[in-house]
Design an enzyme around this catalytic site. Structure first.
Site, PDB file in Angstrom:
ATOM      1  N   HIS A   1      -9.833  -3.594   9.656  1.00 44.07           N
ATOM      2  CA  HIS A   1      -9.628  -3.427   8.215  1.00 44.07           C
ATOM      3  C   HIS A   1      -9.988  -4.684   7.422  1.00 44.07           C
ATOM      4  O   HIS A   1     -10.265  -4.605   6.225  1.00 44.07           O
ATOM      5  CB  HIS A   1      -8.149  -3.135   7.925  1.00 44.07           C
ATOM      6  CG  HIS A   1      -7.795  -1.674   7.873  1.00 44.07           C
ATOM      7  ND1 HIS A   1      -8.552  -0.750   7.203  1.00 44.07           N
ATOM      8  CD2 HIS A   1      -6.731  -1.006   8.372  1.00 44.07           C
ATOM      9  CE1 HIS A   1      -7.961   0.439   7.314  1.00 44.07           C
ATOM     10  NE2 HIS A   1      -6.869   0.310   8.018  1.00 44.07           N
TER      11      HIS A   1
ATOM     12  N   GLU B   1       0.837  -1.190   0.000  1.00 46.50           N
ATOM     13  CA  GLU B   1       0.000   0.000   0.000  1.00 46.50           C
ATOM     14  C   GLU B   1       0.878   1.248   0.000  1.00 46.50           C
ATOM     15  O   GLU B   1       1.788   1.326   0.806  1.00 46.50           O
ATOM     16  CB  GLU B   1      -0.918   0.031   1.216  1.00 46.50           C
ATOM     17  CG  GLU B   1      -1.962   1.126   1.091  1.00 46.50           C
ATOM     18  CD  GLU B   1      -2.930   1.181   2.266  1.00 46.50           C
ATOM     19  OE1 GLU B   1      -2.552   0.761   3.370  1.00 46.50           O
ATOM     20  OE2 GLU B   1      -4.050   1.643   2.061  1.00 46.50           O
TER      21      GLU B   1
ATOM     22  N   HIS C   1      -7.155  -1.984  14.982  1.00 45.64           N
ATOM     23  CA  HIS C   1      -7.200  -1.208  13.740  1.00 45.64           C
ATOM     24  C   HIS C   1      -7.033  -2.141  12.527  1.00 45.64           C
ATOM     25  O   HIS C   1      -7.848  -2.136  11.595  1.00 45.64           O
ATOM     26  CB  HIS C   1      -6.082  -0.165  13.772  1.00 45.64           C
ATOM     27  CG  HIS C   1      -6.017   0.720  12.573  1.00 45.64           C
ATOM     28  ND1 HIS C   1      -6.478   2.017  12.585  1.00 45.64           N
ATOM     29  CD2 HIS C   1      -5.554   0.503  11.323  1.00 45.64           C
ATOM     30  CE1 HIS C   1      -6.288   2.550  11.389  1.00 45.64           C
ATOM     31  NE2 HIS C   1      -5.727   1.649  10.602  1.00 45.64           N
ATOM     32  N   GLU C   2      -6.005  -2.968  12.570  1.00 38.75           N
ATOM     33  CA  GLU C   2      -5.712  -3.816  11.404  1.00 38.75           C
ATOM     34  C   GLU C   2      -6.752  -4.924  11.245  1.00 38.75           C
ATOM     35  O   GLU C   2      -7.096  -5.301  10.120  1.00 38.75           O
ATOM     36  CB  GLU C   2      -4.300  -4.416  11.510  1.00 38.75           C
ATOM     37  CG  GLU C   2      -3.168  -3.406  11.703  1.00 38.75           C
ATOM     38  CD  GLU C   2      -3.103  -2.339  10.627  1.00 38.75           C
ATOM     39  OE1 GLU C   2      -3.680  -2.519   9.547  1.00 38.75           O
ATOM     40  OE2 GLU C   2      -2.484  -1.274  10.877  1.00 38.75           O
TER      41      GLU C   2
ATOM     42  N   GLU D   1      -9.437   4.318   6.503  1.00 38.83           N
ATOM     43  CA  GLU D   1      -8.647   4.658   7.683  1.00 38.83           C
ATOM     44  C   GLU D   1      -9.439   5.310   8.803  1.00 38.83           C
ATOM     45  O   GLU D   1      -9.181   5.069   9.970  1.00 38.83           O
ATOM     46  CB  GLU D   1      -7.450   5.532   7.273  1.00 38.83           C
ATOM     47  CG  GLU D   1      -6.498   4.846   6.301  1.00 38.83           C
ATOM     48  CD  GLU D   1      -5.945   3.526   6.829  1.00 38.83           C
ATOM     49  OE1 GLU D   1      -6.133   3.217   8.019  1.00 38.83           O
ATOM     50  OE2 GLU D   1      -5.342   2.783   6.031  1.00 38.83           O
TER      51      GLU D   1
ATOM     52  N   GLY E   1       5.082  -0.084  12.868  1.00 37.25           N
ATOM     53  CA  GLY E   1       3.942   0.075  11.969  1.00 37.25           C
ATOM     54  C   GLY E   1       3.305  -1.256  11.674  1.00 37.25           C
ATOM     55  O   GLY E   1       3.743  -2.300  12.167  1.00 37.25           O
ATOM     56  N   ALA E   2       2.247  -1.224  10.885  1.00 38.20           N
ATOM     57  CA  ALA E   2       1.525  -2.447  10.553  1.00 38.20           C
ATOM     58  C   ALA E   2       0.764  -2.238   9.254  1.00 38.20           C
ATOM     59  O   ALA E   2       0.474  -1.109   8.874  1.00 38.20           O
ATOM     60  CB  ALA E   2       0.576  -2.802  11.676  1.00 38.20           C
ATOM     61  N   MET E   3       0.454  -3.339   8.595  1.00 32.89           N
ATOM     62  CA  MET E   3      -0.290  -3.269   7.332  1.00 32.89           C
ATOM     63  C   MET E   3      -1.332  -4.380   7.305  1.00 32.89           C
ATOM     64  O   MET E   3      -1.042  -5.523   7.599  1.00 32.89           O
ATOM     65  CB  MET E   3       0.702  -3.396   6.166  1.00 32.89           C
ATOM     66  CG  MET E   3       0.076  -3.493   4.795  1.00 32.89           C
ATOM     67  SD  MET E   3      -0.844  -1.981   4.356  1.00 32.89           S
ATOM     68  CE  MET E   3      -2.082  -2.681   3.264  1.00 32.89           C
ATOM     69  N   GLU E   4      -2.538  -4.003   6.884  1.00 35.64           N
ATOM     70  CA  GLU E   4      -3.701  -4.879   7.045  1.00 35.64           C
ATOM     71  C   GLU E   4      -3.893  -5.936   5.967  1.00 35.64           C
ATOM     72  O   GLU E   4      -5.003  -6.449   5.827  1.00 35.64           O
ATOM     73  CB  GLU E   4      -4.958  -4.013   7.095  1.00 35.64           C
ATOM     74  CG  GLU E   4      -5.358  -3.351   5.765  1.00 35.64           C
ATOM     75  CD  GLU E   4      -4.909  -1.914   5.625  1.00 35.64           C
ATOM     76  OE1 GLU E   4      -3.950  -1.533   6.317  1.00 35.64           O
ATOM     77  OE2 GLU E   4      -5.503  -1.176   4.824  1.00 35.64           O
TER      78      GLU E   4
HETATM   79 ZN   LIG Z   1      -5.276   1.551   8.594  1.00 40.60          ZN
END
Ligand SMILES: [Zn+2]
Length: 1011
Positions: A454, A281, A450-451, A473, A414-417
């Site tokens: 998503h 992303e 949060h993730e 978001e 950080g993180a990514m969904e």
């Molecule tokens: Zn997010």
């Protein structure tokens, strides 16, 4: 502008070939094409394109990632395709006409059918003859360095349905080879396929009708500027037909944490290990394989990865099979994915282990390097709890039968969904210590919530384009607070949401503020897309959804949300689609769409001014402007505001009265006269309130019995009155009268807000040398909070909210050298140092203890060596801030130098150092000089738009409050090369200095008189 609009209307190069057989071109019409090409370049704008290129790097950094590789090595300058033995079947010319005429002589009736049909097929000889003319055109286009598509966005005439991807990464050489087979559907007759690709060497490209076996070579044209490929097909693709495009390629693995990245880490046995992961992303997938890299082009993905035996590979979907190849390598195949957006594709390759638990048919797993396995339990426990909540709340089943949460061993956070495979930077998911500080506990759960949210909001239903990113978001941010309040009330996460709302409302008032949902056409370049990821979109989005949930009620909110998810599963939506679903639930009685559009399509927020005369309450709205002298331009801002209020007679914050203000001014008639009225109950609305008559009554009430207001309301009153005092709407003295009750305050949120507001004033006074005034202010606040400070213990006991308060109060007391505080902290530090760092310090006061310890030379040096050996990233950060809090100029300079070099302390951490240093007068000036002197190196190491650089710029500029400093800052940035001066962070910085100047002009004199 006329060039752009001309370009829009002009048939682009693709369109020239749109209906080839019906509109044969004459040779002089062919001359038209270079004109098209010229327009193509001009239309896109050379300057814009340069900017785009820079943005490849910056957008990654904007998203909290590191550099993207912008070396020429990744840019494929030699288009590695070259087919064309058959040549493309394309626009017929006069020569083609002649050929066609020849055929006509043989069989008039047949040729009429073929020729007058608007499309050719692979099998029609006539088209091959036409190819000659197309090749001519094509060559011209190519010589002009042109490209048959003039837009940044892809055409919507071809739709990808399914990708089959084979990847063979070599982590030693940091390269990979691969192939992608794309099943696509032509929605219109087309002569080419435009898709994304970046950095590939394409060695083979073929196309075939999905139902046929015969493959045809195709020509590939690459256009680096827009990261697009044009596949020139030998015969027109027919409307409604499916085709299979196959590309073989090689490319480089990125050494940075964006795209398909690889790196080496050292394990506890001091062995070097290879690891690879992905972060796509927003626009990273195109660097792995050619694809239609826009969120609305949803398709399925079947992924195969070749790996070493000792490695494991995971991806979005469960593994289907593993085959040992002849060379001893292993090929993993994953099940074909659900239909999803390209940016959600993910895979991880490395030596990893997992801990799993089944939750209602879904296997939830934590993955990480084997050394960390003892830290998986805590993360898994949280993940399971959060996942279960969303499964129940959304009432829409989770789409995959597994959910992996993978910890990537990096120093970044950080993180990514990614769907089915959420990636976390290790320090976010796993903690090195057996117990956690309040900050760590909240952070892990919030990011997890949060993730996981998503997986539905964003993955199942996705925004069509990045201009509506807030739908992803804002929702996920709202859900992280909402879910944690439901499942972990003891975390008091609302306190953090409140704090964020206060901070981002201020940012929303700056000139750089944008509407949350912009027209799609205004978000095209990488820079513009990167801007959509600004934190304000997350928090403003969450605040608006909180306001809506409060207004329509929790049941209606949930009902509409479930409806939205069910209706739009596996597809993509726009802002309006969300509101339409709400409207269908609320019916004609409430037009949610009309209300919410006023919030998402306008920037900024309203100020509501309340005037009470007897039972009549007049409410007036205007755009809230921090510099009231400057009125907004001609734009007329009007919001539909659900005004909630309580009075001394109807004081029930659970069920406040609500009045929908749809006009500039309106009047509420109360059933009886009241002592006071308080709007924006529990700060559930996104607006400021000014009471022309009631501030005094509210202050009186707070001093008599503050608990008639909730802690959120008390924090809200403190915030509003101080912000309004700052712009001269309320005397500053009155703001201090309002917090005079603080001695009786027992809650975290109001004290935190009071500390923030008074700290801001202290900083302004100190930085311009009003040290006496600053010290008087300091004493006033210390006296106000004396009781609360004395009551604190140096432990980790109590609720999280109380622990958080303890951390802030003791931090405040020791920063201001309150003797009781520094003596205890010093003792704890000395004991810790004598034990060589083995004695434990309560986590919530550790930061304060380190800062006090860093005041001595011995303590500072000990901390610096402790930084080198410390494993926990959270603790490293605390040590660094303590080092940066010293008053010793020599050590401060040394610290900045070490960080700038980047070997011992990574350069991105200079942001935390400068932010901490800027708290003191000397440190601030030293940091400002250091940053000016080393600007070029800094910009080289961290792009101006990166988070760390923005942190540095904000920390330095936001502390100035004189005209001399304003012109110094402006002068410095104006002389920097390129467009530095135009960056938002710099413009915001200049605006904040102006606001500080205004603050001083409006308040300094009065403050001197009464403080
Ligand atoms: Zn997010």
């Amino acid at each position: 502008m006329i060039e752009n609009s001309m370009f829009e209307e002009e048939p682009d190069v693709v369109d020239l070939a749109k209906e080839p057989c019906l509109h044969p071109l004459e040779p002089d019409e062919v001359e038209y094409e270079p004109r098209g090409s010229r327009l193509l370049v001009r239309g896109l704008g050379e300057h814009d394109l340069e900017e785009d290129e820079e943005d490849c790097e910056s957008s990654a950094k904007l998203l909290g990632m590191s550099f993207m590789n912008r070396s020429s090595g990744l840019r494929n300058t030699t288009t590695g395709y070259r087919q064309g033995s058959n040549g493309p079947c394309s626009v017929p010319s006069a020569r083609t006409m002649a050929a066609c005429a020849f055929v006509v002589m043989i069989a008039v009736s047949v040729i009429m059918v073929i020729y007058l049909l608007p499309k050719c097929t692979f099998t029609k000889e006539g088209c091959y003859k036409k190819n000659q003319s197309m090749r001519f055109i094509q060559t011209q286009v190519k010589e002009k360095n042109s490209f048959p598509w003039a837009h940044t966005r892809l055409p919507t005439t071809i739709k990808p349905l399914r990708y089959e991807v084979n990847l063979h990464p070599n982590l030693t050489s940091m390269t990979f080879t691969g192939s992608v087979t794309i099943l696509l559907q032509a929605l219109q007759a087309k002569w080419n396929i435009i898709l994304h690709s970046k950095g590939h060497n394409i060695s083979k490209a073929t196309i075939r009708l999905a139902v046929a076996s015969e493959e045809h070579n195709v020509e590939v044209v690459e256009y680096n500027k827009t990261e697009q490929l044009a596949i020139i097909v030998p015969e027109a693709l027919l409307e409604g037909h499916n085709y299979t495009l196959k590309l073989e390629f090689s490319a480089k693995i990125s050494p940075h944490y964006y795209g398909f990245y690889g790196f080496t880490y050292t394990n506890e046995k001091n062995e070097k290990k290879l690891f690879a992961g992905t972060q796509f992303e927003p626009l990273g997938l195109r660097t792995v394989f050619p694809c239609f890299d826009e969120p609305a082009f949803k398709a399925t993905f079947l992924i195969r990865i070749i790996r070493n035996k000792e490695h494991s590979a995971i991806s979005n979907m469960p593994k289907k099979s593993s085959v040992v190849l002849e060379n001893g390598l292993v090929q993993d195949e994953f099940y074909e994915s659900v239909k999803m957006s390209t940016y959600l594709v993910a895979f991880v390759v490395g030596e990893i282990k997992n801990l799993s638990q089944e939750v209602n048919g879904t296997l939830v797993s934590i993955y990480g390097i084997p050394e960390r396995i003892d830290q998986f339990h805590h993360a898994l426990g949280v993940a399971v709890k959060v996942f279960e909540f969303f499964q129940n709340y959304f009432e829409v089943p989770y789409s995959i039968n597994k959910l992996d949460l993978a910890a990537i061993p990096t120093i970044y956070a950080g993180a990514m969904e990614n769907w089915g495979l959420i990636t976390f930077q290790e320090q976010t998911l796993l903690h090195g210590t057996p117990s956690f500080s309040v900050t760590e506990i909240r952070l892990l759960r919030k990011i997890m919530a949060h993730e996981i949210a998503h997986q539905w909001l964003g993955n199942l239903v996705t925004m069509q384009w990045w201009n509506d990113l807030w739908l992803n978001e804002g929702f996920a941010t709202f859900m992280e607070y909402f879910s944690l309040e439901k499942i972990a009330d003891e975390l008091s996460v609302y306190e953090e949401l409140l704090e964020n709302q206060f901070r981002y409302m201020k940012i929303d008032c700056l000139k750089s503020s944008q509407p949350m949902s912009s027209p799609a056409s205004s978000v095209e370049s990488l820079q513009q897309i990167g801007r959509m990821f600004e934190p304000i979109n997350y928090f403003k989005g969450a605040s608006l959804l909180l306001m809506l949930k409060t207004y329509v009620g929790e049941d209606v909110f949930q009902h509409a949300l479930i409806r939205y998810l069910k209706k739009h599963s596996f597809s993509s939506i726009q802002n309006d689609d969300l509101w339409d679903n709400f409207n269908e639930v609320t019916g004609p009685t409430l037009d949610v769409k009309r209300i919410m559009k006023t919030w998402t399509l306008q920037n900024g927020l309203p100020l509501v001014t309340v005037q009470r005369k007897g039972r009549n309450v007049t409410v007036h709205q205007e755009k809230f402007i921090m510099k009231p002298e400057i009125q907004p331009s001609n734009e007329s801002y009007l919001w539909e505001i659900p005004l909630s209020y309580i009075t001394d007679r109807t004081n029930n914050s659970q069920y406040p009265s609500v009045f929908l203000l749809t006009k500039e001014s309106d009047t509420i008639i109360l059933p009886e006269e009241v002592e006071w009225i308080k709007f924006n109950v529990d700060m559930n609305g996104y607006y400021m309130v000014h009471y022309t008559d009631d501030w005094e009554a509210l202050i009186k009430q707070l001093n008599t019995n503050p608990y008639v207001f909730s802690d959120k309301d008390r924090a809200n009153l403190i915030n509003n009155i101080f912000v309004l005092a700052g712009i001269g709407k309320v005397p500053l003295q009155q703001a201090f009268e309002l917090i005079a009750y603080l001695g009786n305050e027992t809650h975290n949120a109001p004290i935190t807000e009071a500390l923030y507001q008074t700290r801001f004033i202290f900083d302004l006074l100190e930085k311009v040398g009003h040290l006496d005034l600053a010290s008087r202010l300091e004493n006033r606040v210390l006296n106000l909070l004396h009781n609360q400070i004395q009551q604190q213990t140096w432990t980790d006991d109590g609720s999280l909210s109380m622990r958080d308060l303890r951390s802030k109060l003791l931090g405040f007391a020791c920063t201001h050298n309150l003797k009781n505080c520094t003596t205890v902290a010093m003792k704890l530090f000395d004991d810790w140092m004598s034990s060589n760092g083995t004695q434990s310090i309560p986590l919530d006061v550790m930061s304060t203890v380190f800062k006090v310890g860093a005041k001595t030379e011995k303590g500072w040096s000990f901390l610096l060596s402790a930084y080198d050996t410390e494993n926990s990233e959270g603790k490293k950060e605390m040590i660094l801030k303590a080092l940066a809090s010293t008053a010793d100029i020599r050590n401060l300079y040394r610290l900045m130098k070490i960080s700038l070099d980047g070997n011992r302390i990574p350069t991105f951490r200079l942001s935390a150092i400068v932010q901490e240093m800027s708290q003191s007068l000397l440190g601030h000036l030293l940091a400002w000089n250091f940053v000016k002197e080393n600007w070029d190196v800094l910009v080289q190491k961290l792009a101006v738009r990166s988070y760390p650089m923005r942190g540095i710029i904000a920390a330095l500029t936001h502390m100035f409050s004189t005209k001399t400093r304003l012109s110094e800052v402006r002068g410095f940035f104006e002389t920097q090369p390129e467009d530095t001066f135009k960056y938002n962070s710099i413009q915001d910085g200049l605006e904040v200095i102006q606001l500080n100047i205004q603050w001083m002009e409006k308040n300094l004199q009065a403050l001197t008189l009464w403080l």
